[in-house]
Design an enzyme around this catalytic site. Structure first.
Site, PDB file in Angstrom:
ATOM      1  N   GLY A  89       0.822  -1.206   0.000  1.00 41.30           N
ATOM      2  CA  GLY A  89       0.000   0.000   0.000  1.00 41.30           C
ATOM      3  C   GLY A  89       0.854   1.253   0.000  1.00 41.30           C
ATOM      4  O   GLY A  89       1.948   1.259  -0.547  1.00 41.30           O
ATOM      5  N   LEU A  90       0.345   2.299   0.626  1.00 39.63           N
ATOM      6  CA  LEU A  90       1.018   3.600   0.678  1.00 39.63           C
ATOM      7  C   LEU A  90       1.374   4.102  -0.720  1.00 39.63           C
ATOM      8  O   LEU A  90       2.470   4.589  -0.957  1.00 39.63           O
ATOM      9  CB  LEU A  90       2.272   3.537   1.556  1.00 39.63           C
ATOM     10  CG  LEU A  90       2.007   3.390   3.064  1.00 39.63           C
ATOM     11  CD1 LEU A  90       3.311   3.311   3.832  1.00 39.63           C
ATOM     12  CD2 LEU A  90       1.172   4.553   3.586  1.00 39.63           C
ATOM     13  N   CYS A  91       0.427   3.943  -1.654  1.00 39.95           N
ATOM     14  CA  CYS A  91       0.668   4.478  -2.984  1.00 39.95           C
ATOM     15  C   CYS A  91      -0.575   5.227  -3.462  1.00 39.95           C
ATOM     16  O   CYS A  91      -0.955   5.155  -4.612  1.00 39.95           O
ATOM     17  CB  CYS A  91       1.074   3.373  -3.957  1.00 39.95           C
ATOM     18  SG  CYS A  91       0.101   1.875  -3.804  1.00 39.95           S
ATOM     19  N   GLY A  92      -1.193   5.925  -2.537  1.00 40.13           N
ATOM     20  CA  GLY A  92      -2.325   6.764  -2.904  1.00 40.13           C
ATOM     21  C   GLY A  92      -3.517   5.935  -3.339  1.00 40.13           C
ATOM     22  O   GLY A  92      -3.776   4.862  -2.799  1.00 40.13           O
TER      23      GLY A  92
END
Lengths: 297, 80
Positions: A89-92
């Site tokens: 994750g952590l990709c908008g």
């Protein structure tokens, strides 16, 4: 007004978060670079294969190749939808966009009375459909951000067999098309039945029909038969590679935004801290002055 | 003549050559400059590209070989 101690604690916390997001941004930038190189390096093969297929293809051949056969009577109303998402994750909104595209396609197909087999690649897509409680035909989370042609072959193999056997009327892939690091629209591509590639502009007009002058060994028919599966496999490989690159692009953008807003927050917090500190000093001075005056009076 | 060997992942080799021997589906084929336009399926084996006294060897499997004008494209599904 907030206490200076409380403000200092928050400043430290935001500073630490900014260090992490900035590091992730730099990591994503370097991974993006390499992933982008792989996308570019994969182009000549795709182009070469498409050129030759375009030269050999003739509409009257379509009936004779199972991979080219358009769905008609006798095939099940069943489509395999392959959704490619990232493992991390952590990709908008990257994965959310892909999942939305897949759900729209799913809804459209089901409205037409088509049964849809979902094949998920990547942890994020798998997690969503587990949460949504939808049955999934297959899922794999081991591909990561360095997909190989072998991965594509493993994925497409069973689907191509089902397609040839007539239990599938089509195979579609939802992936992130890598136009540039900041433009990665989710895209649905129908890879089976094969849409014959058009004669590319790159091959030039002079080559149109030139295949007639070629010495072909074996026949055009046999060459097509062998190359079509490679073409299908390569389309899936490219979808995997482009999605991997798009993921790093999306993560870089998300982390850049996070780093920037951490900076903005720090500005505000520091200003508030200084104001609170100055107010405290002013108050202390006026207390001392007031005290001294009271003693003299 | 110019030779390019292309795999799905990248262009593996690019350069000039005096002669090429490649494994076609039914046996080895040799390509010399001035070869007629030619398209054949690849089998499995080693492509040898000779230039002067130097020879480059690349293992390939599946794909095709195309001779067009003065350029040879070897497009292989697997390159080892």
């Amino acid at each position: 007004m907030a206490k200076p101690r409380e403000l200092r604690r928050r400043i430290r916390s935001v500073e630490n978060t900014r260090k992490i997001t900035r590091t992730m941004e730099m990591v994503a930038t370097s991974k993006l670079k390499r992933a982008q190189d792989r996308v570019v390096a994969a182009r000549p093969y795709a182009q070469a294969l498409a050129d030759v297929l375009a030269d050999l293809y003739a509409p009257e051949l379509a009936e004779r190749f199972p991979l080219l056969r358009q769905p008609g009577r006798g095939t099940d109303r069943r489509v395999a939808l392959v959704l490619i998402t990232s493992n991390r994750g952590l990709c908008g909104a990257f994965n959310a966009n892909l999942i939305r595209e897949a759900r729209q396609r799913l809804a459209t197909l089901e409205e037409q009375g088509v049964v849809v087999d979902l094949h998920l690649v990547g942890r994020k897509g798998a997690a969503y459909f587990r949460f949504a409680g939808r049955a999934v035909a297959s899922q794999r989370i081991d591909i990561g951000d360095r997909p190989t042609p072998a991965h594509a072959a493993e994925l497409i193999g069973p689907l191509a067999e089902q397609f040839i056997a007539g239990t599938l009327e089509g195979v579609e892939v939802v992936f992130a098309q890598f136009r540039s690091a900041v433009s990665t629209p989710p895209t649905t591509l129908r890879i089976l039945p094969v849409t014959a590639p058009a004669r590319g502009a790159a091959s030039g007009g002079d080559r149109a029909g030139a295949i007639a002058n070629y010495i072909l060994q074996p026949s055009a028919h046999e060459i097509l038969e062998r190359l079509l599966p490679l073409y299908v496999q390569n389309q899936l490989y490219r979808a995997l590679v482009e999605t991997a690159a798009a993921e790093h692009g999306a993560r870089r953008t998300a982390m850049k935004n996070a780093t920037d807003s951490a900076g903005d927050m720090l500005d505000v917090l520091r200003r508030t801290l200084n104001r609170a500190r100055q107010a405290q000093i002013t108050q202390e001075i006026s207390e001392i002055v007031g005290g001294a005056e009271a003693l003299q009076g | 003549m110019q030779v390019t060997i292309i795999s799905p992942e990248r262009t593996e080799f690019e350069g000039a050559a005096d002669a090429i021997v490649a494994p076609a589906f039914d046996g080895l084929v040799g390509i010399l400059p001035g070869h007629a336009p030619f398209l054949t399926l690849l089998g499995q084996g080693r492509v040898r590209v000779r230039r002067g006294s130097e020879t480059v060897e690349v293992g390939v499997s599946r794909g095709f070989l195309q001779v067009a004008g003065d350029t040879v494209r070897i497009v292989a599904d697997r390159v080892m």
